[in-house]
Design an enzyme around this catalytic site. Structure first.
Site, PDB file in Angstrom:
ATOM      1  N   GLY A   1      -8.632  67.384 116.380  1.00  0.00           N
ATOM      2  CA  GLY A   1      -9.407  68.430 115.721  1.00  0.00           C
ATOM      3  C   GLY A   1      -8.877  68.676 114.323  1.00  0.00           C
TER       4      GLY A   1
ATOM      5  N   GLY B   1      -8.928  71.858 111.512  1.00  0.00           N
ATOM      6  CA  GLY B   1      -9.323  73.247 111.296  1.00  0.00           C
ATOM      7  C   GLY B   1      -8.929  73.693 109.913  1.00  0.00           C
ATOM      8  N   GLY B   2      -9.175  74.957 109.648  1.00  0.00           N
ATOM      9  CA  GLY B   2      -8.849  75.508 108.342  1.00  0.00           C
ATOM     10  C   GLY B   2      -7.380  75.331 108.011  1.00  0.00           C
TER      11      GLY B   2
ATOM     12  N   GLY C   1      -5.257  72.906 109.210  1.00  0.00           N
ATOM     13  CA  GLY C   1      -4.810  71.515 109.094  1.00  0.00           C
ATOM     14  C   GLY C   1      -5.329  70.723 110.276  1.00  0.00           C
ATOM     15  CE  LYS C   2      -5.636  64.841 108.642  1.00  0.00           C
ATOM     16  NZ  LYS C   2      -5.129  63.509 108.320  1.00  0.00           N
TER      17      LYS C   2
ATOM     18  CE  LYS D   1      -3.281  76.093 114.109  1.00  0.00           C
ATOM     19  NZ  LYS D   1      -4.133  77.158 114.608  1.00  0.00           N
TER      20      LYS D   1
ATOM     21  CG  ASP E   1     -12.045  82.961 112.963  1.00  0.00           C
ATOM     22  OD1 ASP E   1     -13.279  83.148 112.897  1.00  0.00           O
ATOM     23  OD2 ASP E   1     -11.504  81.914 112.568  1.00  0.00           O
TER      24      ASP E   1
END
Ligand SMILES: *[C@@H]1O[C@H](CO)[C@@H](O)[C@H](O)[C@H]1NC(C)=O
Ligand SMILES: *[C@@H]1O[C@H](CO)[C@@H](O)[C@H](O)[C@H]1NC(C)=O
Ligand SMILES: *[C@@H]1O[C@H](CO)[C@@H](O)[C@H](O)[C@H]1NC(C)=O
Ligand SMILES: *[C@@H]1O[C@H](CO)[C@@H](O)[C@H](O)[C@H]1NC(C)=O
Ligand SMILES: *[C@@H]1O[C@H](CO)[C@@H](O)[C@H](O)[C@H]1NC(C)=O
Ligand SMILES: *[C@@H]1O[C@H](CO)[C@@H](O)[C@H](O)[C@H]1NC(C)=O
Ligand SMILES: *[C@@H]1O[C@H](CO)[C@@H](O)[C@H](O)[C@H]1NC(C)=O
Ligand SMILES: *[C@@H]1O[C@H](CO)[C@@H](O)[C@H](O)[C@H]1NC(C)=O
Length: 832
Positions: free
Chosen positions: A499, A501-502, A504-505, A520, A616
């Protein structure tokens, strides 16, 4: 501050993104001068004053007022201005008194015509303003031209001086001196050559060289708050077949903290040129534009972006090149636009001083986007920067001056030394920038100590970590050595990425004892990264709950920002709802997932001395384990307590578009009820199995929350549910579920239920589905949320039943608080 920053927000309309107006900019200085005219000129909604009417404006010894009736300028939009001119035989000055210092447009209009025996096309002259040479040895042969400059005026008067060359004349048809908003040009930009950052832009003068609206039509001054002209990009595409237009005005969402319409209008951000992948959606190529520029100057290249092509955040990654320099690698517009899909964003680059006669700009797919590579550009401005002599004039450009052989030697030496130094320099700048960023974040390398209970938390909730130790890692508690992380992820193998995301990976990984983990890795570019990294560690080391994703460890060695979580076999809830082809979930599974995540959120809100607001909540942040048990993830934006935001009122609105609480948006006041709102959107998402914002749908359907509320209010929610659920939901269960979601989406936070009430109502809806409840469901379901039928009350007063049903083993709840809190909520709500 600027009016343009203010929002107007009306909830309940279907065109949500269109409703963020920014008041147009009102310039403090606004001189519109029609030179040589005998009377004022009005056109295009503006009044140009004849220079004769301004006392003390002009100082000249001998001048001529010229007029023409030439038809050749009739096609020009500014033709009324070109019909008159003032001709100077000697140096002459216009002096403007300035109300507000700062950046101003200076626009000069020139059209040479024959007046009596004077041929203005033979004119040859210079123009200076303040300490800047705008033009020198300048001549206009034939067609009308408008030259646009922006100058930071630093004194009470701005003097524009026209000086004819020897034996020649000077002339001008019209002049504008107009204030600009301060935000327009920031002081720093990324420098491409040498790499690093460039500061000092505010003191420079600029000449607009190109201003392009990618993928759209010309935009006339009337449609731009700063009266700029934007032209289409067709003629600048190197290979037009490789590019295609995209238009989506409704997707543009001017967001707080981002660019306003003064940076560029909606009509620029709402169109883009993207890759033409019609023949092969996986093809990999650049879209390239090329522009002529005067050599010998540096240029400020401003690239405007707005993700009007993605259906959701974090779909689009691409690379940006300027003059074959990698200007931005793996650019993620979701990060740049603070996770608001469709929020405009721009980025400034400064070119090297000797980069030639052309500026090439390319966008091309990032290697992170293997499946559907795409790349976009919405707008582009190229501004010539005044040189060290304050000049913008080509005649003063510093190219090839002095001995050319000396230059050649310099170039050869430069190539040799440069090759040797480039890497060292690049490395230096990289380290330097990182250091600087770290300092800016106010974080030293030493971590704030994080209270860690006993380091056993990783054994919870996941069968993989069931009772095992973390081997090397466990000795250090939560802190895991970098080498262990490298080993666990096969040295951050790109093919192990699960994945992006905002932050990083996210990599899949396996610790050396076989524990599966999700790793992450913070992206060092991500501005918010460090703060979010810290928040997440702090939150997760304090909160332990079977419906919150657990943190196994973290690594902050070598400026890394790495978080290691329990691995969630079944990915995000979102992926099970749409877009990934996974088999669809049954209604019962969906209800249980909703209940589980409601439980996690309820715990966040109540399980600790201070309420924690997730900020969020969305289906992509609800993860599912191998048994489809839901856990809430991603605490990067979380905040404790509403009181924090009262002291930081200016905190930018964060969260994900489509899930954002309109009240938070309006009042910037954060409460737990904002999470409740977002959760209500998730409930409809689960029911309808479609994206919360889908710009490809007809307007009234784009926003799921509004669309679903419309049907809910009509009492016909069944019309829009996921077709795979049709006929499988008992009407009472659906009604209860719909009412719960509706309550969550109440306009005002005070009208929304607490997470505890939501949880409770969802459990009830599940009971109704399973027909455990006797009695008249019709009556129950019309009750207010929080009010319960006697049967349900009895059922739930028996706490052990409830706990046994949903918390199979309460020992997994380290807190031990959550269920009693749930229970007290239930009791409390009964009394309302
Ligand atoms: C231009 O002048 C006319 C009168 O001469 C006035 O009615 C109009 O409001 C002015 N327009 C602007 C934009 O100032
Ligand atoms: C032209 O405009 C100026 C400033 O707006 C005004 O003072 C002047 O009276 C106007 N002249 C005529 C003839 O309308
Ligand atoms: C303007 O005049 C200068 C000499 O005064 C000359 O060098 C230059 O070429 C002229 N420029 C043009 C465009 O004719
Ligand atoms: C204008 O320049 C001064 C320094 O000369 C600077 O302090 C100021 O911020 C600049 N203003 C703008 C709007 O760039
Ligand atoms: C793209 O938009 C421009 C401006 O509207 C237009 O001139 C051009 O024909 C469009 N190109 C395509 C391929 O539609
Ligand atoms: C430009 O403005 C005019 C009115 O001033 C309007 O009719 C037109 O639709 C606008 N065009 C765009 C592309 O916004
Ligand atoms: C996109 O590419 C296809 C195939 O190469 C071509 O037929 C088409 O004309 C291109 N579209 C545009 C807008 O250039
Ligand atoms: C895109 O352009 C850059 C810079 O010119 C180049 O390095 C890169 O290889 C190009 N990518 C593709 C896919 O052609």
């Amino acid at each position: 501050m600027m009016d343009g920053r203010k929002f107007t927000f009306i909830f309940g309309f279907s065109i949500l993104p269109l409703l963020c107006f920014s008041a147009s900019f009102v310039p403090q200085d606004n001189y519109l001068i029609d030179c040589g005219a005998a009377s004022n000129t009005s056109f295009g909604g503006r009044n140009f004053t004849a220079d004769a009417f301004y006392k003390d404006l002009l100082s000249t010894k001998r001048d001529v007022l010229a007029t023409t009736s030439s038809k050749s300028i009739a096609s020009s939009a500014d033709s009324p201005l070109y019909q008159t001119a003032r001709i100077f035989n000697e140096q002459s000055k216009y002096k403007f008194s300035i109300n507000q210092k700062g950046r101003h447009w200076i626009r000069l209009y020139f059209y040479p015509f024959q007046y009596q025996n004077i041929d203005m096309s033979t004119a040859n002259f210079s123009v200076t303003a303040q300490n800047n040479v705008l033009l020198s040895d300048f001549a206009v042969q034939k067609n009308p031209v408008m030259k646009e400059y922006s100058v930071n005026v630093t004194s009470d008067n701005l003097v524009i001086t026209f000086t004819p060359s020897k034996n020649s004349i000077a002339f001008v048809n019209a002049i504008e001196v107009v204030s600009l908003p301060d935000e327009l040009i920031a002081d720093d930009a990324s420098s491409l050559n040498p790499p690093g950052s460039f500061t000092g832009l505010v003191t420079l003068a600029f000449e607009t060289v190109w201003r392009i609206n990618m993928g759209g039509p010309s935009i006339s001054p009337a449609n731009d708050t700063l009266r700029r002209t934007w032209v289409p990009d067709q003629n600048f595409l190197v290979t037009p077949n490789l590019a295609t237009n995209v238009t989506n005005m409704a997707a543009v969402t001017y967001a707080d903290g981002g660019p306003t319409e003064n940076i560029a209008p909606r009509s620029v951000y709402g169109t883009a040129t993207e890759m033409n992948s019609s023949s092969d959606p996986r093809s990999n190529f650049n879209v390239t534009w090329q522009f002529d520029v005067d050599p010998g100057f540096q240029y400020l290249v401003r690239l405007h972006f707005c993700d009007i092509v993605s259906k959701s955040l974090n779909e689009l990654y691409f690379n940006v090149y300027v003059n074959s320099y990698m200007a931005d690698k793996d650019m993620d517009l979701s990060v740049s636009s603070n996770n608001v899909l469709g929020a405009p964003f721009y980025k400034d680059f400064v070119t090297g001083p000797t980069d030639g006669k052309k500026i090439r700009v390319s966008v091309g797919p990032s290697s992170l986007n293997r499946d559907y590579p795409n790349a976009i550009l919405n707008g582009l401005e190229i501004m010539k920067m005044s040189n060290s002599k304050g000049s913008l004039s080509v005649a003063t450009a510093v190219i090839g001056t002095g001995s050319s052989s000396k230059n050649k030697v310099a170039i050869i030496v430069g190539v040799v030394v440069g090759t040797l130094c480039a890497m060292v320099l690049a490395g230096f700048f990289f380290v330097f920038c990182r250091r600087k960023r770290l300092r800016r974040q106010g974080l030293s390398k030493t971590w704030v100590p994080i209270s860690i209970n006993d380091g056993i938390s990783h054994t919870m909730g996941s069968k993989y970590s069931n009772g095992t130790t973390l081997s090397a890692a466990s000795n250090l508690g939560y802190r895991i050595p970098f080498v262990a992380v490298q080993e666990a992820t096969n040295n951050f193998d790109e093919s192990w990425v699960i994945g992006i995301g905002g932050f990083g990976k996210v990599y899949k990984g396996e610790l050396n004892d076989g524990t599966k983990v999700a790793v992450k890795r913070g992206n060092p570019r991500s501005q918010q990264g460090l703060a979010e990294f810290r928040t997440e560690i702090e939150m997760l080391s304090q909160f332990r709950h079977r419906h919150l994703v657990s943190l196994i460890g973290y690594c902050d060695e070598k400026n890394e920002m790495i978080l290691i979580y329990e691995y969630m076999e079944n990915g995000t809830l979102k992926s099970h709802l749409y877009g990934s082809g996974l088999p669809s979930l049954s209604w019962k599974e969906r209800m249980e997932i909703c209940i589980g995540s409601a439980r996690g959120l309820h715990y966040l809100h109540t399980g600790y001395a201070k309420a924690v607001i997730h900020r969020d909540v969305k289906s992509a942040n609800i993860l599912l384990d191998e048994n489809l048990m839901a856990k809430v993830a991603d605490f990067g934006l979380s905040k404790t307590g509403p009181e924090i935001d009262q002291t930081h009122v200016s905190t930018a609105v964060k969260g994900s578009f489509g899930y954002l609480d309109p009240e938070y948006f309006r009042r910037q006041q954060l409460t737990e009820k904002s999470d409740v709102y977002s959760f209500g959107v998730v409930l409809f998402e689960v029911l309808c199995a479609r994206p919360v914002i889908d710009p490809s749908l007809p307007r009234e359907m784009v926003n799921l929350a509004e669309w679903a509320m419309k049907w809910q209010k009509k009492g016909q929610l069944e019309q829009i549910i996921d077709p795979t659920l049709a006929g499988k939901i008992r009407p009472d269960s659906l009604r209860k579920f719909g009412e719960t979601a509706e309550k969550c989406l109440a306009d005002f936070g005070v009208d929304r239920p607490s997470m505890g009430d939501v949880l409770w109502n969802l459990e009830y809806a599940l009971q109704l589905q399973e027909a455990v409840v006797q009695g008249d469901p019709e009556e129950n379901s019309t009750n207010m949320i929080g009010e319960l039928s006697p049967q349900i009350n009895n059922f739930n007063h028996d706490a052990s039943v409830s706990v046994a049903q949903f918390e199979a083993s309460t020992t997994d709840d380290l807190s031990g608080v959550s269920m009693s809190t749930v229970f007290s909520q239930l009791v409390k709500s009964e009394g309302r």
